[in-house]
Design a protein around this motif. Sequence first.
Motif, PDB file in Angstrom:
ATOM      1  N   VAL A 112       0.735  -1.007  -0.133  1.00 58.08           N
ATOM      2  CA  VAL A 112      -0.113   0.212  -0.018  1.00 58.08           C
ATOM      3  C   VAL A 112       0.784   1.285  -0.035  1.00 58.08           C
ATOM      4  N   LYS A 113       1.921   1.275   0.636  1.00 59.14           N
ATOM      5  CA  LYS A 113       2.698   2.409   0.745  1.00 59.14           C
ATOM      6  C   LYS A 113       3.505   3.081  -0.391  1.00 59.14           C
ATOM      7  N   PRO A 114       4.230   1.893  -1.004  1.00 58.89           N
ATOM      8  CA  PRO A 114       4.952   2.265  -2.421  1.00 58.89           C
ATOM      9  C   PRO A 114       3.747   2.610  -3.511  1.00 58.89           C
ATOM     10  N   ALA A 115       2.572   1.686  -3.460  1.00 60.43           N
ATOM     11  CA  ALA A 115       1.420   2.061  -4.427  1.00 60.43           C
ATOM     12  C   ALA A 115       0.736   3.484  -4.143  1.00 60.43           C
ATOM     13  N   VAL A 116       0.710   4.025  -3.082  1.00 61.43           N
ATOM     14  CA  VAL A 116       0.324   5.418  -2.874  1.00 61.43           C
ATOM     15  C   VAL A 116       1.340   6.372  -3.327  1.00 61.43           C
ATOM     16  N   ALA A 117       2.670   5.868  -3.058  1.00 59.34           N
ATOM     17  CA  ALA A 117       3.682   6.898  -3.362  1.00 59.34           C
ATOM     18  C   ALA A 117       3.904   7.185  -4.998  1.00 59.34           C
ATOM     19  N   ARG A 147     -11.536  -4.637  -1.122  1.00 56.67           N
ATOM     20  CA  ARG A 147     -11.928  -5.110   0.265  1.00 56.67           C
ATOM     21  C   ARG A 147     -11.620  -4.273   1.184  1.00 56.67           C
ATOM     22  N   PRO A 148     -12.160  -4.132   2.394  1.00 53.07           N
ATOM     23  CA  PRO A 148     -12.229  -3.427   3.398  1.00 53.07           C
ATOM     24  C   PRO A 148     -10.688  -3.087   3.863  1.00 53.07           C
ATOM     25  N   LYS A 149     -10.196  -4.311   4.321  1.00 50.87           N
ATOM     26  CA  LYS A 149      -8.802  -4.264   4.658  1.00 50.87           C
ATOM     27  C   LYS A 149      -7.960  -3.200   3.782  1.00 50.87           C
ATOM     28  N   ILE A 150      -7.897  -3.407   2.353  1.00 55.57           N
ATOM     29  CA  ILE A 150      -7.367  -2.481   1.658  1.00 55.57           C
ATOM     30  C   ILE A 150      -7.989  -1.207   1.423  1.00 55.57           C
ATOM     31  N   ASN A 205      -9.391   0.481   3.967  1.00 52.71           N
ATOM     32  CA  ASN A 205      -8.678   1.088   5.119  1.00 52.71           C
ATOM     33  C   ASN A 205      -7.342   1.435   5.099  1.00 52.71           C
ATOM     34  N   ALA A 206      -6.474   0.585   4.700  1.00 53.79           N
ATOM     35  CA  ALA A 206      -5.019   0.690   4.583  1.00 53.79           C
ATOM     36  C   ALA A 206      -4.734   1.856   3.671  1.00 53.79           C
ATOM     37  N   LEU A 207      -5.396   2.071   2.569  1.00 53.32           N
ATOM     38  CA  LEU A 207      -5.192   3.213   1.487  1.00 53.32           C
ATOM     39  C   LEU A 207      -5.395   4.385   2.181  1.00 53.32           C
ATOM     40  N   ALA A 208      -6.631   4.528   2.734  1.00 56.92           N
ATOM     41  CA  ALA A 208      -7.220   5.819   3.589  1.00 56.92           C
ATOM     42  C   ALA A 208      -6.097   6.258   4.469  1.00 56.92           C
ATOM     43  N   LYS A 209      -5.493   5.337   5.223  1.00 54.64           N
ATOM     44  CA  LYS A 209      -4.764   5.602   6.323  1.00 54.64           C
ATOM     45  C   LYS A 209      -3.563   6.119   5.761  1.00 54.64           C
ATOM     46  N   GLU A 210      -2.929   5.501   4.539  1.00 53.12           N
ATOM     47  CA  GLU A 210      -1.703   6.077   4.009  1.00 53.12           C
ATOM     48  C   GLU A 210      -1.808   7.320   3.206  1.00 53.12           C
ATOM     49  N   MET A 211      -2.948   7.617   2.718  1.00 53.47           N
ATOM     50  CA  MET A 211      -3.208   8.829   2.030  1.00 53.47           C
ATOM     51  C   MET A 211      -3.454   9.884   3.141  1.00 53.47           C
ATOM     52  N   ASN A 212      -4.002   9.762   4.147  1.00 53.72           N
ATOM     53  CA  ASN A 212      -4.018  10.605   5.482  1.00 53.72           C
ATOM     54  C   ASN A 212      -2.461  10.943   5.811  1.00 53.72           C
ATOM     55  N   ARG A 213      -1.675   9.776   6.104  1.00 49.58           N
ATOM     56  CA  ARG A 213      -0.246  10.199   6.597  1.00 49.58           C
ATOM     57  C   ARG A 213       0.465  11.239   5.571  1.00 49.58           C
ATOM     58  N   THR A 214       0.272  10.464   4.250  1.00 50.22           N
ATOM     59  CA  THR A 214       1.153  11.260   3.406  1.00 50.22           C
ATOM     60  C   THR A 214       0.554  12.600   2.633  1.00 50.22           C
ATOM     61  N   GLY A 215      -0.589  12.683   3.111  1.00 51.67           N
ATOM     62  CA  GLY A 215      -1.581  13.907   2.585  1.00 51.67           C
ATOM     63  C   GLY A 215      -1.537  13.834   0.801  1.00 51.67           C
ATOM     64  N   LYS A 216      -1.276  12.640   0.116  1.00 51.66           N
ATOM     65  CA  LYS A 216      -1.519  12.281  -1.288  1.00 51.66           C
ATOM     66  C   LYS A 216      -2.865  11.668  -1.321  1.00 51.66           C
TER      67      LYS A 216
END
Length: 227
Positions: free
Chosen positions: A94-99, A109-112, A114-125
């Motif tokens: 998820v991290k390298p994908a958002v980057a 799926r919900p797990k992905i 949630n993980a995407l939303a969390k990483e987007m919030n963390r990075t602001g992207k």
Amino acid sequence: MNETIEKTVAANYQAVKDRIAEAARKCARDPDGVTLVAISKRQPLERIEAALEAGHRVFGENRVQEAEGHWVSLKEKFSGIRLHLVGPLQSNKVKPAVALFDVIETVDRPKIANALAKEMNRTGKLVPCFIQINTGEEPQKAGVVPGEADDFIAFCRNEAGLKIQGLMCIPPFGDDPAPHFALLADMAERNGLRGLSMGMSADYETAIRFGATHIRVGTAIFGERES
Ligand SMILES: *Cc1c(COP(=O)(O)O)cnc(C)c1O
């Protein structure tokens, strides 16, 4: 750069664009409403660069790590690139994908989610997403089954807080794709989603007829893939 390859890719690319325009015209659609996502997975770098030299900027890849190999440096070399992830996403990517990616088409799926939303919030992207629907209910294929789609779309929007741009599907190999495209279009409509990512080299004209806003075309532009 190999001139023959450059010319072949440029000619293929132009031919696909012409066919998109013609397909759109036939159903009274604006060709600009159809985004061509050039799927460059398992293609040699020189073919990808040929498409970039021909002026194309929207590409798709199905594996995060493989995509990094080409696109980290290509994004530095060419401006305005929009890279779509069109393959299944694992939590540990998820991290390298958002980057790297500008659109993620395969939330399923919900797990992905949630993980995407969390990483987007963390990075602001904020990366716009499509939800992948397994319209053929194939056990080996990623995607939400149609019966669970409305609930999952609501979950992604309201609970995960993702920006959902539309729906994506890959009809079963060998099936008539038209009913799958129609199903996806219906589902998007009733959920108030505008984006429809459907149609590949063999069936993008049909997909345009059913309202595709994004078509994912690989071999018709680049030729056969490396195995
Ligand atoms: C490989 C791939 C495509 C492109 O397929 P072609 O038949 O080469 O056009 C489209 N969508 C997805 C999800 C893919 O993995």
